[in-house]
Design a protein around this motif. Structure first.
Motif, PDB file in Angstrom:
ATOM      1  N   VAL A   7       9.216  22.466  11.939  1.00 28.22           N
ATOM      2  CA  VAL A   7       7.795  22.495  12.318  1.00 28.22           C
ATOM      3  C   VAL A   7       6.949  22.337  11.066  1.00 28.22           C
ATOM      4  N   LYS A   8       5.883  21.576  11.203  1.00 31.29           N
ATOM      5  CA  LYS A   8       5.007  21.343  10.058  1.00 31.29           C
ATOM      6  C   LYS A   8       3.641  21.958  10.358  1.00 31.29           C
ATOM      7  N   GLN A   9       3.094  22.683   9.390  1.00 34.17           N
ATOM      8  CA  GLN A   9       1.709  23.154   9.509  1.00 34.17           C
ATOM      9  C   GLN A   9       0.817  22.073   8.903  1.00 34.17           C
ATOM     10  N   GLY A  62       6.076  23.692   3.023  1.00 27.26           N
ATOM     11  CA  GLY A  62       4.672  23.402   2.732  1.00 27.26           C
ATOM     12  C   GLY A  62       3.947  24.695   2.431  1.00 27.26           C
ATOM     13  N   PRO A  63       2.672  24.571   2.037  1.00 26.74           N
ATOM     14  CA  PRO A  63       1.911  25.781   1.747  1.00 26.74           C
ATOM     15  C   PRO A  63       1.789  26.644   3.007  1.00 26.74           C
ATOM     16  N   SER A  64       2.217  27.919   2.922  1.00 27.64           N
ATOM     17  CA  SER A  64       2.245  28.742   4.137  1.00 27.64           C
ATOM     18  C   SER A  64       0.859  29.158   4.600  1.00 27.64           C
ATOM     19  N   THR A  88       5.814  23.941  -6.910  1.00 22.40           N
ATOM     20  CA  THR A  88       6.472  22.862  -7.662  1.00 22.40           C
ATOM     21  C   THR A  88       6.908  21.726  -6.737  1.00 22.40           C
ATOM     22  N   LEU A  89       6.898  21.998  -5.434  1.00 24.08           N
ATOM     23  CA  LEU A  89       7.310  20.958  -4.478  1.00 24.08           C
ATOM     24  C   LEU A  89       6.136  20.102  -4.014  1.00 24.08           C
ATOM     25  N   GLN A  90       4.933  20.413  -4.521  1.00 21.44           N
ATOM     26  CA  GLN A  90       3.769  19.629  -4.075  1.00 21.44           C
ATOM     27  C   GLN A  90       3.987  18.149  -4.408  1.00 21.44           C
ATOM     28  N   GLY A  91       3.632  17.305  -3.472  1.00 18.92           N
ATOM     29  CA  GLY A  91       3.807  15.864  -3.694  1.00 18.92           C
ATOM     30  C   GLY A  91       5.175  15.376  -3.294  1.00 18.92           C
ATOM     31  N   ALA A 115      13.578  17.938  15.629  1.00 17.15           N
ATOM     32  CA  ALA A 115      12.379  17.588  14.851  1.00 17.15           C
ATOM     33  C   ALA A 115      11.503  16.694  15.719  1.00 17.15           C
ATOM     34  N   GLY A 116      10.247  16.542  15.304  1.00 19.64           N
ATOM     35  CA  GLY A 116       9.377  15.584  15.978  1.00 19.64           C
ATOM     36  C   GLY A 116       9.733  14.177  15.512  1.00 19.64           C
ATOM     37  N   THR A 117       9.221  13.172  16.202  1.00 19.54           N
ATOM     38  CA  THR A 117       9.518  11.794  15.804  1.00 19.54           C
ATOM     39  C   THR A 117       8.697  11.399  14.585  1.00 19.54           C
ATOM     40  N   GLU A 118       7.449  11.855  14.554  1.00 20.38           N
ATOM     41  CA  GLU A 118       6.521  11.425  13.495  1.00 20.38           C
ATOM     42  C   GLU A 118       5.424  12.483  13.394  1.00 20.38           C
ATOM     43  N   SER A 119       5.146  12.963  12.166  1.00 20.42           N
ATOM     44  CA  SER A 119       4.118  14.010  12.045  1.00 20.42           C
ATOM     45  C   SER A 119       2.723  13.411  12.206  1.00 20.42           C
ATOM     46  N   TYR A 123       2.846  10.846   8.988  1.00 22.57           N
ATOM     47  CA  TYR A 123       3.202   9.627   9.730  1.00 22.57           C
ATOM     48  C   TYR A 123       4.386   8.841   9.178  1.00 22.57           C
ATOM     49  N   ALA A 124       5.232   9.457   8.304  1.00 23.02           N
ATOM     50  CA  ALA A 124       6.316   8.653   7.727  1.00 23.02           C
ATOM     51  C   ALA A 124       7.326   8.246   8.803  1.00 23.02           C
ATOM     52  N   GLY A 125       7.654   9.191   9.674  1.00 24.46           N
ATOM     53  CA  GLY A 125       8.579   8.882  10.766  1.00 24.46           C
ATOM     54  C   GLY A 125      10.001   8.660  10.323  1.00 24.46           C
ATOM     55  N   ILE A 126      10.373   9.200   9.166  1.00 25.18           N
ATOM     56  CA  ILE A 126      11.748   8.979   8.688  1.00 25.18           C
ATOM     57  C   ILE A 126      12.476  10.274   8.329  1.00 25.18           C
ATOM     58  N   LEU A 127      11.734  11.370   8.297  1.00 26.06           N
ATOM     59  CA  LEU A 127      12.364  12.614   7.846  1.00 26.06           C
ATOM     60  C   LEU A 127      13.559  13.038   8.705  1.00 26.06           C
ATOM     61  N   PRO A 128      13.494  12.949  10.045  1.00 25.49           N
ATOM     62  CA  PRO A 128      14.630  13.418  10.841  1.00 25.49           C
ATOM     63  C   PRO A 128      15.934  12.694  10.498  1.00 25.49           C
ATOM     64  N   GLN A 129      15.851  11.378  10.312  1.00 23.88           N
ATOM     65  CA  GLN A 129      17.063  10.611  10.006  1.00 23.88           C
ATOM     66  C   GLN A 129      17.620  11.016   8.633  1.00 23.88           C
TER      67      GLN A 129
HETATM   68  C1  LIG Z   1       2.946  22.231  -1.814  1.00 25.54           C
HETATM   69  C2  LIG Z   1       3.141  21.166  -0.739  1.00 25.54           C
HETATM   70  C3  LIG Z   1       2.072  20.362  -0.382  1.00 25.54           C
HETATM   71  C4  LIG Z   1       2.247  19.395   0.620  1.00 25.54           C
HETATM   72  N1  LIG Z   1       1.201  18.598   0.927  1.00 25.54           N
HETATM   73  C5  LIG Z   1       1.363  17.632   1.856  1.00 25.54           C
HETATM   74  C6  LIG Z   1       0.281  16.738   2.185  1.00 25.54           C
HETATM   75  O1  LIG Z   1      -0.791  16.814   1.582  1.00 25.54           O
HETATM   76  N2  LIG Z   1       0.457  15.820   3.184  1.00 25.54           N
HETATM   77  C7  LIG Z   1       1.679  15.720   3.853  1.00 25.54           C
HETATM   78  O2  LIG Z   1       1.801  14.879   4.758  1.00 25.54           O
HETATM   79  N3  LIG Z   1       2.705  16.518   3.545  1.00 25.54           N
HETATM   80  C8  LIG Z   1       2.591  17.469   2.572  1.00 25.54           C
HETATM   81  N4  LIG Z   1       3.643  18.296   2.272  1.00 25.54           N
HETATM   82  C9  LIG Z   1       4.886  18.222   3.068  1.00 25.54           C
HETATM   83  C10 LIG Z   1       5.853  17.085   2.722  1.00 25.54           C
HETATM   84  O3  LIG Z   1       5.565  16.407   1.603  1.00 25.54           O
HETATM   85  C11 LIG Z   1       5.941  16.171   3.966  1.00 25.54           C
HETATM   86  O4  LIG Z   1       6.267  17.038   5.021  1.00 25.54           O
HETATM   87  C12 LIG Z   1       7.034  15.115   3.868  1.00 25.54           C
HETATM   88  O5  LIG Z   1       6.689  14.130   2.937  1.00 25.54           O
HETATM   89  C13 LIG Z   1       7.348  14.512   5.241  1.00 25.54           C
HETATM   90  O6  LIG Z   1       6.375  13.564   5.603  1.00 25.54           O
HETATM   91  P1  LIG Z   1       5.935  13.257   7.085  1.00 25.54           P
HETATM   92  O7  LIG Z   1       5.204  14.427   7.645  1.00 25.54           O
HETATM   93  O8  LIG Z   1       5.237  11.951   7.078  1.00 25.54           O
HETATM   94  O9  LIG Z   1       7.345  13.136   7.891  1.00 25.54           O
HETATM   95  P2  LIG Z   1       7.727  12.519   9.313  1.00 25.54           P
HETATM   96  O10 LIG Z   1       9.004  11.801   9.079  1.00 25.54           O
HETATM   97  O11 LIG Z   1       6.593  11.755   9.937  1.00 25.54           O
HETATM   98  O12 LIG Z   1       7.991  13.839  10.186  1.00 25.54           O
HETATM   99  C14 LIG Z   1       8.797  13.820  11.374  1.00 25.54           C
HETATM  100  C15 LIG Z   1       9.137  15.242  11.774  1.00 25.54           C
HETATM  101  O13 LIG Z   1       9.866  15.870  10.710  1.00 25.54           O
HETATM  102  C16 LIG Z   1       9.509  17.260  10.651  1.00 25.54           C
HETATM  103  N5  LIG Z   1       8.832  17.540   9.355  1.00 25.54           N
HETATM  104  C17 LIG Z   1       8.156  16.688   8.544  1.00 25.54           C
HETATM  105  N6  LIG Z   1       7.692  17.338   7.453  1.00 25.54           N
HETATM  106  C18 LIG Z   1       8.071  18.639   7.598  1.00 25.54           C
HETATM  107  C19 LIG Z   1       7.877  19.805   6.821  1.00 25.54           C
HETATM  108  N7  LIG Z   1       7.195  19.761   5.655  1.00 25.54           N
HETATM  109  N8  LIG Z   1       8.394  20.978   7.284  1.00 25.54           N
HETATM  110  C20 LIG Z   1       9.075  21.030   8.459  1.00 25.54           C
HETATM  111  N9  LIG Z   1       9.294  19.953   9.247  1.00 25.54           N
HETATM  112  C21 LIG Z   1       8.798  18.780   8.815  1.00 25.54           C
HETATM  113  C22 LIG Z   1       8.549  17.524  11.804  1.00 25.54           C
HETATM  114  O14 LIG Z   1       9.295  17.948  12.920  1.00 25.54           O
HETATM  115  C23 LIG Z   1       7.933  16.147  12.034  1.00 25.54           C
HETATM  116  O15 LIG Z   1       7.441  15.998  13.352  1.00 25.54           O
HETATM  117  C24 LIG Z   1       3.502  19.247   1.274  1.00 25.54           C
HETATM  118  C25 LIG Z   1       4.573  20.045   0.896  1.00 25.54           C
HETATM  119  C26 LIG Z   1       4.393  21.001  -0.102  1.00 25.54           C
HETATM  120  C27 LIG Z   1       5.568  21.840  -0.493  1.00 25.54           C
END
Ligand SMILES: Cc1cc2nc3c(=O)[nH]c(=O)nc-3n(C[C@H](O)[C@H](O)[C@H](O)COP(=O)(O)OP(=O)(O)OC[C@H]3O[C@@H](n4cnc5c(N)ncnc54)[C@H](O)[C@@H]3O)c2cc1C
Length: 252
Positions: A7-9, A62-64, A88-91, A115-119, A123-129
């Motif tokens: 889950v993403k906040q 991510g930031p809680s 340190t994980l920012q970015g 996981a979701g398909t795309e946040s 919007y990367a849509g590649i994290l689950p894979q």
């Molecule tokens: C300090 C810090 C700052 C961050 N700032 C940003 C920011 O400004 N913008 C941003 O988009 N991201 C930020 N992130 C989170 C991280 O960089 C992104 O989550 C990551 O790049 C995935 O991108 P996406 O959401 O496009 O993935 P997608 O592939 O689109 O996500 C698909 C699915 O994967 C899961 N998922 C994705 N990311 C996470 C997550 N972080 N935690 C749990 N489940 C996840 C969800 O189920 C989501 O529906 C930050 C993280 C940290 C630690």
């Protein structure tokens, strides 16, 4: 069945947000909400755990902030949450995020990851894979229906023209589309219980993982404004001009 749900906040999409002028990252407010996309994953996880007398653990990086989004998911019924909050994980790009989430999920133990398909914000849509690859399990993606029977997970995988039936042995990862199930609304009891459910906050060091982010945002530009359309006055031949334009655009 032990279900881990990613889950993403995210900043509330209904409120304006700022970008840091140097790093171009979103300035993350303390108040963040549960990504709407992930409500479907949480609901799916809850239904599968209820059917198998299992548990649902939320995993987030991510930031809680004030944990508002995480509490929303706990109020729906998840048992606990693990959040990796480390400046340190920012970015971090998707690959680095997937590596961290995989380490946290492996530490918890799991049968199924959802996981979701795309946040909604990244919007990367590649994290689950990527996550499935790190965990060494099959990825069943774009699920519009999910069921578990014994040690087998089956999905209907959304395609452009219909769906494919895909199955794999657990442990596995499933990414769900919006509409896979109807997310429940938290009850008052659920909201109260969420306040005392366990939320563990970890750093990358706690997980013993070193991450390297290769992606760098070098510039951000506003999307071009929509150009105004072409006005065709009807002089009796307007339909021909419209047909020619549609042919040119390869629409007909
Ligand atoms: C300090 C810090 C700052 C961050 N700032 C940003 C920011 O400004 N913008 C941003 O988009 N991201 C930020 N992130 C989170 C991280 O960089 C992104 O989550 C990551 O790049 C995935 O991108 P996406 O959401 O496009 O993935 P997608 O592939 O689109 O996500 C698909 C699915 O994967 C899961 N998922 C994705 N990311 C996470 C997550 N972080 N935690 C749990 N489940 C996840 C969800 O189920 C989501 O529906 C930050 C993280 C940290 C630690």
């Amino acid at each position: 069945m032990r279900v881990a749900v990613c889950v993403k906040q995210i900043p509330d999409p209904a409120s304006p947000y700022d970008l840091d002028p140097d790093t171009h990252f979103v300035v993350r407010p303390t108040d963040q909400v549960l990504d709407d996309t992930d409500r479907y994953g949480v609901e799916m996880g809850l239904q599968l755990a209820e059917q198998t007398e299992g548990t649902v653990t939320l995993v987030s990086m991510g930031p809680s902030g004030n944990l508002q989004g995480i509490r929303q998911a706990l109020a729906m019924g998840a048992d606990k949450a693990v959040i990796i909050d480390d400046g340190t994980l920012q970015g971090s790009d998707s690959l680095a995020t997937a590596g961290i989430l995989a380490a946290a999920i492996q530490r918890e133990g799991f049968d199924l990851v959802i996981a979701g398909t795309e946040s909604t914000d990244g919007y990367a849509g590649i994290l689950p894979q990527q996550l499935a690859e790190f965990l060494g399990v099959p990825a069943l993606t774009f699920a519009k229906k999910v069921s578990v029977e014994g040690d087998t997970v089956r999905i209907e995988r959304q395609t452009q023209t219909g769906y494919d039936e895909v199955e794999a042995p657990v442990p596995a990862l499933v990414s769900v589309t919006a509409g896979v199930v109807e997310p429940r609304y938290p009850t008052f009891k659920g909201i109260m219980q969420a306040k005392s459910k366990p939320v563990e906050t970890l750093t990358a060091g706690d997980l013993g993982v070193e991450v390297t982010t290769k992606q760098k945002i070098i510039a951000i530009r506003p999307a071009p404004e929509r150009a105004s359309g072409e006005l065709i006055e009807d002089d009796g031949e307007a339909h021909l001009k419209i047909v020619a334009l549609l042919e040119q655009a390869k629409v007909i």
